[in-house]
Write a protein that holds these residues in place. Structure first.
Motif, PDB file in Angstrom:
ATOM      1  N   GLU A  48       0.758  -1.272   0.015  1.00 42.87           N
ATOM      2  CA  GLU A  48       0.069  -0.010   0.156  1.00 42.87           C
ATOM      3  C   GLU A  48       0.974   1.269   0.015  1.00 42.87           C
ATOM      4  OE1 GLU A  48      -3.167   0.205   0.068  1.00 42.87           O
ATOM      5  OE2 GLU A  48      -3.569  -1.904  -0.148  1.00 42.87           O
ATOM      6  N   GLY A  49       0.511   2.154  -0.617  1.00 47.26           N
ATOM      7  CA  GLY A  49       1.242   3.397  -0.720  1.00 47.26           C
ATOM      8  C   GLY A  49       0.720   4.371   0.558  1.00 47.26           C
ATOM      9  N   ALA A  50       1.844   5.025   0.701  1.00 43.18           N
ATOM     10  CA  ALA A  50       1.839   5.953   1.849  1.00 43.18           C
ATOM     11  C   ALA A  50       0.737   7.398   1.605  1.00 43.18           C
ATOM     12  CB  ALA A  50       2.930   6.247   2.457  1.00 43.18           C
ATOM     13  N   ALA A  51       0.968   7.652   0.172  1.00 46.38           N
ATOM     14  CA  ALA A  51       0.346   8.973   0.041  1.00 46.38           C
ATOM     15  C   ALA A  51      -1.182   9.096   0.093  1.00 46.38           C
ATOM     16  CB  ALA A  51       0.731   9.324  -1.416  1.00 46.38           C
ATOM     17  N   ALA A  52      -1.692   7.731  -0.093  1.00 48.62           N
ATOM     18  CA  ALA A  52      -3.155   7.670   0.001  1.00 48.62           C
ATOM     19  C   ALA A  52      -3.504   7.539   1.649  1.00 48.62           C
ATOM     20  CB  ALA A  52      -3.686   6.562  -0.521  1.00 48.62           C
ATOM     21  N   LEU A  58      -5.750  13.321   6.547  1.00 51.64           N
ATOM     22  CA  LEU A  58      -5.798  14.856   6.450  1.00 51.64           C
ATOM     23  C   LEU A  58      -7.460  15.015   6.468  1.00 51.64           C
ATOM     24  CD1 LEU A  58      -2.843  16.016   3.997  1.00 51.64           C
ATOM     25  CD2 LEU A  58      -3.335  16.293   6.545  1.00 51.64           C
ATOM     26  N   ALA A  59      -8.143  13.924   5.634  1.00 51.11           N
ATOM     27  CA  ALA A  59      -9.647  14.302   5.401  1.00 51.11           C
ATOM     28  C   ALA A  59     -10.361  13.987   6.607  1.00 51.11           C
ATOM     29  CB  ALA A  59     -10.096  12.884   4.304  1.00 51.11           C
ATOM     30  N   ALA A  60      -9.825  12.979   7.459  1.00 51.63           N
ATOM     31  CA  ALA A  60     -10.626  12.889   8.733  1.00 51.63           C
ATOM     32  C   ALA A  60     -10.115  13.895   9.897  1.00 51.63           C
ATOM     33  CB  ALA A  60      -9.887  11.186   9.303  1.00 51.63           C
ATOM     34  N   LEU A  61      -9.004  14.523   9.741  1.00 53.63           N
ATOM     35  CA  LEU A  61      -8.872  15.533  10.601  1.00 53.63           C
ATOM     36  C   LEU A  61      -9.724  16.806  10.190  1.00 53.63           C
ATOM     37  CD1 LEU A  61      -5.150  15.383  11.012  1.00 53.63           C
ATOM     38  CD2 LEU A  61      -6.674  14.717  12.814  1.00 53.63           C
ATOM     39  N   TRP A  62      -9.739  16.972   8.839  1.00 54.40           N
ATOM     40  CA  TRP A  62     -10.614  18.318   8.387  1.00 54.40           C
ATOM     41  C   TRP A  62     -12.015  17.910   8.702  1.00 54.40           C
ATOM     42  CZ3 TRP A  62     -10.070  20.005   2.747  1.00 54.40           C
ATOM     43  CH2 TRP A  62     -10.779  21.368   2.645  1.00 54.40           C
ATOM     44  N   LEU A  63     -12.519  16.571   8.679  1.00 55.02           N
ATOM     45  CA  LEU A  63     -13.820  16.410   9.057  1.00 55.02           C
ATOM     46  C   LEU A  63     -13.961  16.584  10.383  1.00 55.02           C
ATOM     47  CD1 LEU A  63     -16.559  15.098   8.331  1.00 55.02           C
ATOM     48  CD2 LEU A  63     -15.884  12.957   8.521  1.00 55.02           C
ATOM     49  N   LEU A  64     -13.005  16.045  11.417  1.00 53.75           N
ATOM     50  CA  LEU A  64     -13.081  16.351  12.873  1.00 53.75           C
ATOM     51  C   LEU A  64     -13.288  17.901  13.248  1.00 53.75           C
ATOM     52  CD1 LEU A  64     -13.225  15.278  15.719  1.00 53.75           C
ATOM     53  CD2 LEU A  64     -10.861  15.219  15.478  1.00 53.75           C
ATOM     54  N   VAL A  65     -12.374  18.520  12.608  1.00 52.85           N
ATOM     55  CA  VAL A  65     -12.533  20.054  12.832  1.00 52.85           C
ATOM     56  C   VAL A  65     -13.559  20.564  12.249  1.00 52.85           C
ATOM     57  CG1 VAL A  65     -11.162  22.236  12.130  1.00 52.85           C
ATOM     58  CG2 VAL A  65      -9.692  20.243  12.782  1.00 52.85           C
ATOM     59  N   GLY A  66     -14.256  20.165  11.187  1.00 52.77           N
ATOM     60  CA  GLY A  66     -15.621  20.725  10.690  1.00 52.77           C
ATOM     61  C   GLY A  66     -16.795  20.308  11.853  1.00 52.77           C
ATOM     62  N   THR A 100     -10.767  12.428   0.362  1.00 49.77           N
ATOM     63  CA  THR A 100     -11.153  11.081   0.333  1.00 49.77           C
ATOM     64  C   THR A 100     -11.149  10.652  -1.330  1.00 49.77           C
ATOM     65  OG1 THR A 100     -12.421  11.185   2.148  1.00 49.77           O
ATOM     66  CG2 THR A 100     -12.466   9.123   0.961  1.00 49.77           C
ATOM     67  N   GLY A 101     -11.956  11.326  -1.982  1.00 49.89           N
ATOM     68  CA  GLY A 101     -11.936  11.041  -3.461  1.00 49.89           C
ATOM     69  C   GLY A 101     -10.455  10.888  -4.251  1.00 49.89           C
ATOM     70  N   ALA A 102      -9.616  12.269  -3.628  1.00 51.71           N
ATOM     71  CA  ALA A 102      -8.090  12.024  -4.282  1.00 51.71           C
ATOM     72  C   ALA A 102      -7.440  11.028  -3.663  1.00 51.71           C
ATOM     73  CB  ALA A 102      -7.837  13.554  -3.965  1.00 51.71           C
ATOM     74  N   ALA A 103      -7.834  10.463  -2.390  1.00 51.97           N
ATOM     75  CA  ALA A 103      -6.850   9.504  -1.838  1.00 51.97           C
ATOM     76  C   ALA A 103      -7.250   8.057  -2.649  1.00 51.97           C
ATOM     77  CB  ALA A 103      -7.261   9.326  -0.368  1.00 51.97           C
ATOM     78  N   LEU A 104      -8.465   7.916  -3.180  1.00 47.81           N
ATOM     79  CA  LEU A 104      -8.863   6.653  -3.788  1.00 47.81           C
ATOM     80  C   LEU A 104      -8.235   6.763  -5.139  1.00 47.81           C
ATOM     81  CD1 LEU A 104     -12.784   6.435  -2.753  1.00 47.81           C
ATOM     82  CD2 LEU A 104     -10.938   4.949  -2.110  1.00 47.81           C
ATOM     83  N   VAL A 105      -8.113   7.680  -5.784  1.00 49.28           N
ATOM     84  CA  VAL A 105      -7.652   8.011  -7.167  1.00 49.28           C
ATOM     85  C   VAL A 105      -6.159   7.568  -7.038  1.00 49.28           C
ATOM     86  CG1 VAL A 105      -6.999   9.658  -9.157  1.00 49.28           C
ATOM     87  CG2 VAL A 105      -9.182   9.522  -8.001  1.00 49.28           C
ATOM     88  N   VAL A 106      -5.526   8.059  -6.036  1.00 47.26           N
ATOM     89  CA  VAL A 106      -4.115   8.051  -5.740  1.00 47.26           C
ATOM     90  C   VAL A 106      -3.756   6.618  -5.291  1.00 47.26           C
ATOM     91  CG1 VAL A 106      -2.089   8.418  -3.961  1.00 47.26           C
ATOM     92  CG2 VAL A 106      -3.591  10.354  -5.115  1.00 47.26           C
ATOM     93  N   ARG A 107      -4.488   5.957  -4.698  1.00 47.92           N
ATOM     94  CA  ARG A 107      -4.620   4.625  -4.154  1.00 47.92           C
ATOM     95  C   ARG A 107      -4.548   3.694  -5.382  1.00 47.92           C
ATOM     96  NH1 ARG A 107      -7.944   0.164  -2.428  1.00 47.92           N
ATOM     97  NH2 ARG A 107      -6.626  -1.445  -0.985  1.00 47.92           N
ATOM     98  N   THR A 108      -5.558   3.863  -6.178  1.00 43.10           N
ATOM     99  CA  THR A 108      -5.791   3.091  -7.336  1.00 43.10           C
ATOM    100  C   THR A 108      -4.591   3.274  -8.464  1.00 43.10           C
ATOM    101  OG1 THR A 108      -8.272   3.488  -7.265  1.00 43.10           O
ATOM    102  CG2 THR A 108      -7.405   2.594  -9.302  1.00 43.10           C
TER     103      THR A 108
END
Length: 187
Positions: A48-52, A58-66, A100-108
């Motif tokens: 698994e890549g680390a970038a995804a 980051l998405a989870a932290l952003w969601l928590l702050v929001g 999260t969408g960007a993470a899915l694209v990067v992972r794929t």
């Protein structure tokens, strides 16, 4: 085809290594371990890549702050129009959803690239394995000497016959790196 053992100079006790392994009692169990064919290459798991993972964190932290920002009371929220309030409420979800969408694209994309590299590595290993199996099949086992050998031409075109090889040194000969002094003592 029969081959003459360089140890006892007899052909009647010599068998190709694959046949010797298949014949009951021809090879002692400890020697059979060393005479076994080279293991076939097997695919490795795709890492698994680390970038995804970073994007998901980051998405989870952003969601928590929001969500924490939405839970705080805002007494002056009523003075803004509906579009601003909707953007304020949805803003906490849109950013994390985009990440999260960007993470899915990067992972794929990274998994596709890793699978392609693994496929290339496996095809190279498969070609090398086929060469090793052909070399392994060229070996012979002498039941009298309890040793292996390669007849003339078995290791390559015009190759000289090998000396008598102790079972423990047979894998090195198959790999193409014969061990100096690997012949059976006293043979």
């Amino acid at each position: 085809m029969s081959a003459v053992c360089p140890g006892c100079a007899g052909a009647e006790h010599a068998l190709p290594v694959p046949e010797a392994l298949a014949e009951a009692g021809a090879v002692d169990p400890p020697a059979a371990v060393h005479l076994a064919p080279p293991p076939a290459p097997c695919p490795q798991p795709v890492p698994e890549g680390a970038a995804a993972a970073v994007l998901v964190v980051l998405a989870a932290l952003w969601l928590l702050v929001g969500v924490l920002a939405l839970l705080r009371p805002h007494p002056d929220a009523g003075r803004y129009d509906g579009a601003y309030r909707a953007g304020y409420l949805l803003g906490a979800l849109v950013g994390p959803a985009l990440l999260t969408g960007a993470a899915l694209v990067v992972r794929t994309l990274s998994r596709r690239r890793a699978r392609r590299r693994e496929s290339e590595r496996l095809s190279l290993q498969q070609a090398r394995w086929e060469q090793l199996v052909a070399r392994w099949r060229g070996g012979w086992w002498c039941r009298r000497c309890r040793a292996a050998f390669f007849p003339a031409g078995a290791l390559g075109p015009g190759a000289a016959p090998s000396p008598v090889i102790a079972p423990a040194h047979y894998p090195a000969w198959v790999l193409g790196a014969p061990v100096p002094g690997a012949s059976v003592p006293g043979a």
